[in-house]
Motif scaffolding. Structure first.
Motif, short mmCIF file in Angstrom:
data_model
loop_
_atom_site.label_atom_id
_atom_site.label_comp_id
_atom_site.label_asym_id
_atom_site.label_seq_id
_atom_site.Cartn_x
_atom_site.Cartn_y
_atom_site.Cartn_z
N THR A 286 138.46 42.75 32.37
CA THR A 286 138.89 41.97 33.53
C THR A 286 140.37 41.66 33.39
O THR A 286 140.78 40.96 32.46
CB THR A 286 138.03 40.70 33.73
N GLY B 152 140.09 45.11 41.96
CA GLY B 152 141.27 45.26 42.83
C GLY B 152 141.36 46.65 43.42
O GLY B 152 140.38 47.18 43.94
N GLY C 18 136.69 42.12 38.95
CA GLY C 18 137.96 42.01 39.68
C GLY C 18 138.74 43.31 39.64
O GLY C 18 139.89 43.35 39.20
N ALA D 38 142.25 38.71 36.97
CA ALA D 38 141.27 38.20 37.94
C ALA D 38 140.78 36.81 37.52
O ALA D 38 140.61 35.94 38.38
CB ALA D 38 140.09 39.15 38.06
#
Ligand SMILES: C[S@@+](CC[C@H](N)C(=O)[O-])C[C@H]1O[C@@H](n2cnc3c(N)ncnc32)[C@H](O)[C@@H]1O
Length: 184
Positions: free
Chosen positions: A67, A38, A36, A70
């Motif tokens: 992480t 982003g 995740g 997320a």
């Protein structure tokens, strides 16, 4: 702007990304799994620190995993299967730096109840998206089969989780767990 959009103004890395960098300071070139990513604020910091970042590592190849904000989307079951995949990718003894939503978050209990501790708000940036919230006991039960927990602390994240990801309704009273665990 979506969480995955390029940044117009570079954002500082997450505190857990900085903690990971400190933990691996003797391991330049080590492989780090990021889930995740982003907009990439953490990816950039890890790479600048000499680490190699991957989203799709091979089994037991990673020296650490990161992480941030997320693994709050989904259900405890879907998050558990993500944690299985992360654990598979890590060397035994490798650390995981991760955040999870807390039941003390202001959004806990808002919107449609999809299952216990899982809600979807009807409007805003994340309309209809399932969010799973954890108390201390449930989070330990989620993590313990795969990770030995080193630390778990609840943190106010209105200014950390990303105003950019919640432009329609800025975060107010968001509380997430900051966790460091070690793969068993
Ligand atoms: C709020 S952004 C956080 C991005 C970045 N980690 C940071 O802290 O700036 C959430 C990111 O997680 C991704 N994401 C959401 N749910 C996920 C899931 N269940 N598994 C993996 N990634 C997820 C989104 O696509 C997005 O890239």
């Amino acid at each position: 702007m979506s969480p995955d959009s390029p940044e117009l103004v570079p954002r500082p890395p997450h505190p857990l990304a900085l903690a990971l960098i400190e933990r691996l300071r003797e391991r330049s070139g080590a492989l780090v799994l990021e889930v995740g990513a982003g907009s990439g604020r953490n990816t950039r910091a890890l790479t600048a620190a000499g680490l190699v970042v991957s989203a799709l590592p091979v089994k037991r190849s990673c020296a650490a995993a990161l992480t941030t904000h997320a693994l709050l989307h989904g259900t405890p079951a879907s998050i558990a299967s993500q944690l299985d995949a992360i654990a598979d990718a890590l060397e035994p003894g490798a650390p995981l730096f991760a955040t999870f939503a807390s039941v003390r978050d202001a959004r806990y209990g808002r919107g449609e109840t999809l299952e216990p501790h899982v809600y979807a708000v009807p409007d805003g940036d994340e309309a209809g998206v399932a969010h799973a919230y954890f108390n201390d006991e449930c989070l330990r039960a989620l993590l313990e089969p795969r990770f030995r927990i080193e630390s778990m602390r609840e943190t106010g994240v209105d200014d950390i989780a990303g105003t950019w990801a919640h432009q329609m309704q800025p975060l107010r009273g968001a509380v997430h767990w900051f966790v460091v665990g070690v793969r068993r």
